[in-house]
Write a protein that holds these residues in place. Structure first.
Motif, PDB file in Angstrom:
ATOM      1  N   ALA A  78       0.965  -1.027   0.058  1.00 59.12           N
ATOM      2  CA  ALA A  78       0.118   0.120  -0.054  1.00 59.12           C
ATOM      3  C   ALA A  78       1.017   1.322  -0.024  1.00 59.12           C
ATOM      4  O   ALA A  78       0.817   2.022  -0.674  1.00 59.12           O
ATOM      5  CB  ALA A  78      -0.967   0.185   1.374  1.00 59.12           C
ATOM      6  N   GLU A  79       1.868   1.317   0.927  1.00 60.78           N
ATOM      7  CA  GLU A  79       2.887   2.313   0.790  1.00 60.78           C
ATOM      8  C   GLU A  79       3.522   2.711  -0.439  1.00 60.78           C
ATOM      9  O   GLU A  79       3.629   3.805  -0.976  1.00 60.78           O
ATOM     10  CB  GLU A  79       3.844   2.400   1.999  1.00 60.78           C
ATOM     11  CG  GLU A  79       3.312   2.338   3.214  1.00 60.78           C
ATOM     12  CD  GLU A  79       4.397   1.909   4.338  1.00 60.78           C
ATOM     13  OE1 GLU A  79       4.199   2.094   5.600  1.00 60.78           O
ATOM     14  OE2 GLU A  79       5.239   0.985   4.005  1.00 60.78           O
ATOM     15  N   HIS A  81       2.461   1.852  -3.705  1.00 63.03           N
ATOM     16  CA  HIS A  81       1.500   2.356  -4.457  1.00 63.03           C
ATOM     17  C   HIS A  81       0.926   3.925  -4.090  1.00 63.03           C
ATOM     18  O   HIS A  81       0.691   4.665  -5.049  1.00 63.03           O
ATOM     19  CB  HIS A  81       0.163   1.339  -4.927  1.00 63.03           C
ATOM     20  CG  HIS A  81       0.790   0.276  -5.571  1.00 63.03           C
ATOM     21  ND1 HIS A  81       0.935   0.124  -7.075  1.00 63.03           N
ATOM     22  CD2 HIS A  81       1.324  -1.006  -5.207  1.00 63.03           C
ATOM     23  CE1 HIS A  81       1.612  -0.697  -7.288  1.00 63.03           C
ATOM     24  NE2 HIS A  81       1.839  -1.570  -6.409  1.00 63.03           N
ATOM     25  N   SER A  82       0.761   3.974  -2.945  1.00 64.26           N
ATOM     26  CA  SER A  82       0.370   5.323  -2.492  1.00 64.26           C
ATOM     27  C   SER A  82       1.597   6.380  -2.919  1.00 64.26           C
ATOM     28  O   SER A  82       1.004   7.329  -3.506  1.00 64.26           O
ATOM     29  CB  SER A  82       0.259   5.436  -0.965  1.00 64.26           C
ATOM     30  OG  SER A  82      -0.061   6.659  -0.648  1.00 64.26           O
ATOM     31  N   GLY A  87      -0.432   9.687  -3.171  1.00 63.25           N
ATOM     32  CA  GLY A  87      -1.417   9.700  -2.539  1.00 63.25           C
ATOM     33  C   GLY A  87      -1.289   9.849  -1.155  1.00 63.25           C
ATOM     34  O   GLY A  87      -0.026  10.409  -0.670  1.00 63.25           O
ATOM     35  N   THR A  88      -2.123   9.996  -0.324  1.00 66.91           N
ATOM     36  CA  THR A  88      -2.300   9.891   1.223  1.00 66.91           C
ATOM     37  C   THR A  88      -1.617   8.710   1.929  1.00 66.91           C
ATOM     38  O   THR A  88      -1.490   7.785   1.056  1.00 66.91           O
ATOM     39  CB  THR A  88      -3.476  10.090   1.884  1.00 66.91           C
ATOM     40  OG1 THR A  88      -4.489   9.027   1.501  1.00 66.91           O
ATOM     41  CG2 THR A  88      -4.523  11.268   1.218  1.00 66.91           C
ATOM     42  N   PRO A  90      -1.209   5.445   3.630  1.00 70.19           N
ATOM     43  CA  PRO A  90      -2.058   4.513   3.962  1.00 70.19           C
ATOM     44  C   PRO A  90      -2.506   4.385   5.326  1.00 70.19           C
ATOM     45  O   PRO A  90      -1.802   4.400   6.154  1.00 70.19           O
ATOM     46  CB  PRO A  90      -1.326   3.109   3.559  1.00 70.19           C
ATOM     47  CG  PRO A  90      -0.282   3.667   2.573  1.00 70.19           C
ATOM     48  CD  PRO A  90       0.244   5.123   3.144  1.00 70.19           C
ATOM     49  N   THR A 100      -5.912   1.389   3.249  1.00 67.04           N
ATOM     50  CA  THR A 100      -6.653   2.369   2.196  1.00 67.04           C
ATOM     51  C   THR A 100      -5.880   3.623   2.045  1.00 67.04           C
ATOM     52  O   THR A 100      -5.521   4.086   3.163  1.00 67.04           O
ATOM     53  CB  THR A 100      -8.146   2.450   2.739  1.00 67.04           C
ATOM     54  OG1 THR A 100      -8.706   3.198   1.955  1.00 67.04           O
ATOM     55  CG2 THR A 100      -8.288   3.128   4.290  1.00 67.04           C
ATOM     56  N   PHE A 101      -5.924   4.302   0.879  1.00 70.69           N
ATOM     57  CA  PHE A 101      -5.354   5.457   0.926  1.00 70.69           C
ATOM     58  C   PHE A 101      -6.402   6.251  -0.373  1.00 70.69           C
ATOM     59  O   PHE A 101      -6.975   5.540  -1.112  1.00 70.69           O
ATOM     60  CB  PHE A 101      -3.752   5.609   0.389  1.00 70.69           C
ATOM     61  CG  PHE A 101      -3.704   4.986  -0.765  1.00 70.69           C
ATOM     62  CD1 PHE A 101      -3.719   5.393  -2.039  1.00 70.69           C
ATOM     63  CD2 PHE A 101      -3.313   3.516  -0.798  1.00 70.69           C
ATOM     64  CE1 PHE A 101      -3.119   4.759  -3.089  1.00 70.69           C
ATOM     65  CE2 PHE A 101      -2.751   2.744  -1.925  1.00 70.69           C
ATOM     66  CZ  PHE A 101      -2.634   3.677  -3.155  1.00 70.69           C
ATOM     67  N   GLN A 102      -6.054   7.537  -0.456  1.00 73.93           N
ATOM     68  CA  GLN A 102      -6.598   8.197  -1.579  1.00 73.93           C
ATOM     69  C   GLN A 102      -5.568   9.187  -2.263  1.00 73.93           C
ATOM     70  O   GLN A 102      -4.382   9.422  -1.711  1.00 73.93           O
ATOM     71  CB  GLN A 102      -7.740   9.424  -1.013  1.00 73.93           C
ATOM     72  CG  GLN A 102      -8.766   8.607  -0.333  1.00 73.93           C
ATOM     73  CD  GLN A 102      -9.923   9.807   0.135  1.00 73.93           C
ATOM     74  OE1 GLN A 102      -9.779  10.712   0.042  1.00 73.93           O
ATOM     75  NE2 GLN A 102     -11.363   9.051  -0.064  1.00 73.93           N
ATOM     76  N   ALA A 103      -5.785   9.215  -3.599  1.00 72.97           N
ATOM     77  CA  ALA A 103      -4.922   9.793  -4.616  1.00 72.97           C
ATOM     78  C   ALA A 103      -5.723  10.667  -5.617  1.00 72.97           C
ATOM     79  O   ALA A 103      -6.912   9.979  -5.783  1.00 72.97           O
ATOM     80  CB  ALA A 103      -3.979   8.947  -5.179  1.00 72.97           C
TER      81      ALA A 103
END
Length: 163
Positions: A78-79, A81-82, A87-88, A90, A100-103
């Motif tokens: 997750a880290e 790909h964030s 993105g934010t 994770p 989960t994260f947002q981008a």
């Protein structure tokens, strides 16, 4: 003679009707498949497939074995790909089963989930308006299935049991 002609005409109409039903083509990828409606496109990059049926409506999915994910834990994946998507940071998912994260993707806000089960890790990204998807995109999403029991179990657990 007239009955034979009528029978042939009915057979042609029936065949044309059946052809109209086949509006999706199965697309197979490394660990899963999708029935892709004619209105949608699928593009693959670095093992992640993005399905789109319009400018701002899409989802992306990638399923990787532990080896394909570089041996990374779910959190590390997750880290990675964030950071790649700018993105934010994770955060642990509400259900405790992943991250989960947002981008931003262009001008569209996205939401990403990373989950794993056994040897499989899945990255799923969608535009945040996924409750208002066009019907064709929803059909593609609903058709997601794993190529084997492990991948299908991860898809079912991560995407459909939460709804």
């Amino acid at each position: 003679m007239r009955d034979a002609l009528l029978g042939s005409l009915m057979a042609c109409v029936l065949l044309l009707g059946l052809c109209g039903v086949a509006v999706a083509a199965e697309k197979k990828f490394n660990h899963y498949s999708i029935d892709l409606p004619n209105k949608c496109t699928a593009t693959e990059k670095e093992g992640i497939v993005t399905v789109s049926c319009g400018q701002d409506s899409f989802f992306s999915i990638g399923i990787f074995t532990k080896a394909e994910a570089g041996g990374l834990s779910t959190k590390q994946f997750a880290e990675k790909h964030s950071a790649r998507l700018k993105g934010t940071a994770p955060a642990k998912a509400d259900d405790g089963g992943g991250w989960t994260f947002q981008a931003m993707s262009g001008r569209v806000m996205t939401h990403a989930d990373v989950s794993s089960e056994g040897d499989m890790t899945m990255l799923f990204i969608s535009d945040v308006s996924d409750k208002d998807w066009p019907e064709a995109l929803q059909k593609a999403y609903d058709s997601l299935r794993g190529a084997d029991n492990a991948a299908d179990s991860l898809i079912q657990k991560s995407l459909f049991e939460r709804e």
